[in-house]
Motif scaffolding. Structure first.
Motif, mmCIF file in Angstrom:
data_model
loop_
_atom_site.group_PDB
_atom_site.id
_atom_site.type_symbol
_atom_site.label_atom_id
_atom_site.label_comp_id
_atom_site.label_asym_id
_atom_site.label_seq_id
_atom_site.Cartn_x
_atom_site.Cartn_y
_atom_site.Cartn_z
ATOM 1 N N ALA A 50 -6.211 3.673 -1.346
ATOM 2 C CA ALA A 50 -4.769 3.867 -1.742
ATOM 3 C C ALA A 50 -4.872 3.929 -2.886
ATOM 4 O O ALA A 50 -3.548 4.860 -3.113
ATOM 5 N N GLY A 51 -5.489 4.199 -3.668
ATOM 6 C CA GLY A 51 -5.520 4.863 -4.848
ATOM 7 C C GLY A 51 -5.125 3.044 -6.267
ATOM 8 O O GLY A 51 -4.922 4.431 -7.257
ATOM 9 N N LEU A 88 0.929 -1.056 -0.239
ATOM 10 C CA LEU A 88 -0.546 -0.044 0.139
ATOM 11 C C LEU A 88 0.723 1.307 0.002
ATOM 12 O O LEU A 88 0.325 1.983 -0.557
ATOM 13 N N ASP A 89 2.208 1.692 0.269
ATOM 14 C CA ASP A 89 3.136 2.645 0.919
ATOM 15 C C ASP A 89 3.262 2.550 -0.629
ATOM 16 O O ASP A 89 3.376 3.556 -1.302
ATOM 17 N N LYS A 97 0.682 4.112 -2.946
ATOM 18 C CA LYS A 97 0.800 5.694 -3.136
ATOM 19 C C LYS A 97 1.577 6.675 -2.580
ATOM 20 O O LYS A 97 0.975 7.700 -3.851
ATOM 21 N N SER A 98 2.355 6.375 -3.067
ATOM 22 C CA SER A 98 3.582 6.986 -3.514
ATOM 23 C C SER A 98 3.549 7.409 -5.154
ATOM 24 O O SER A 98 3.558 8.100 -5.495
ATOM 25 N N ARG A 132 0.921 7.021 -6.776
ATOM 26 C CA ARG A 132 -0.165 7.935 -7.195
ATOM 27 C C ARG A 132 0.042 9.085 -6.816
ATOM 28 O O ARG A 132 -0.659 9.711 -8.346
ATOM 29 N N ALA A 133 1.093 9.423 -5.850
ATOM 30 C CA ALA A 133 1.231 11.174 -5.639
ATOM 31 C C ALA A 133 2.266 11.423 -6.511
ATOM 32 O O ALA A 133 1.798 12.915 -7.519
#
Length: 237
Positions: A216-217, A182-183, A186-187, A189-190
């Motif tokens: 989370a995207g 998930l991290d 998210k990274s 996706r940003a």
């Protein structure tokens, strides 16, 4: 969350992928399908996940052999309406065009094969730019194992080359039931352009993981083991 079933094909059989350690893959023993014959496995997976898209990793081609073109042809012929995302170690568009020539005997069905260009296979930025030039049609898989990016062309940081469909392939989690990354999701996706469709791969244990990944995207997820082991309930159409 949109589920895209996955089959890993090795010498004409569906094998179970675990952590990307391809030398250890063996014909799948599936509570869902009861067979490793792709002609039986594929329609069952598509029905169970209510899917019209299938991700195929051709391990013969990925380990230096020939693409299993005849088998792919049969899968397309016997599954009308199926779109097949194919990862066969394409280093550039020339290799994919050669495969498309072999599939041309299917006529219009050949257009249902979409190449997946994996960061581990694209050797240079120039090859990547050519392969991913059609941003709407091409698919890029950003591959990693643990903290190591499998990325000789430096595509993890080349956001201007990213197409609309982007796969995040966490090989260390494939078939391992470790949960989604998930991290990482998210990274990326940003960093990604707003119209990017993110497709995760690896780690799904149950339906709650899919919900967390969506939050989370993620727009979709590539799934194999959790379908075969019935850890995800049948998707109703």
């Amino acid at each position: 969350m949109h589920i895209i079933p996955v089959v890993d094909l090795l010498r004409g059989q569906v094998v179970r992928g675990i952590r990307g350690e391809r030398q250890h893959y063996a014909p799948i023993e599936s509570p869902l399908c009861g067979s490793s014959d792709p002609r039986e496995v594929v329609p069952i997976l598509l029905d169970y996940a209510a899917a019209d898209t299938l991700y195929v990793a051709d391990l013969d081609a990925l380990t230096g052999g020939a693409v299993q073109a005849e088998l792919l042809s049969r899968l397309l012929k016997h599954n009308p309406g199926l779109t097949l995302w194919l990862d066969a170690g394409f280093a550039d568009m020339i290799v994919f065009d050669m495969l498309r020539g072999e599939l041309s005997r299917l006529g219009a069905d050949a257009a249902r094969v979409v190449p997946v260009f994996a960061s581990e296979s694209l050797a240079s930025r120039a090859q990547a730019a050519a392969a991913l030039a059609d941003r709407n049609r091409s698919i890029l898989s950003l591959d990693r194992r643990g903290e190591e990016a499998l990325d000789p062309a430096g595509l993890w940081n080349a956001t201007t080359l990213w197409p609309q469909r982007l796969i995040l392939m966490a090989l260390e989690r494939v078939g391992a039931y470790d949960g989604p990354a998930l991290d990482l999701l998210k990274s990326v996706r940003a960093q990604a352009p707003g119209d990017t469709r993110l497709i995760g791969a690896g780690g799904i244990r149950h339906a709650d993981d899919l919900a967390c990944a969506a939050a989370a995207g993620a727009d979709a997820w590539l799934v194999a083991s959790a379908l075969h082991d019935r850890r995800i309930p049948r998707v109703e159409r």
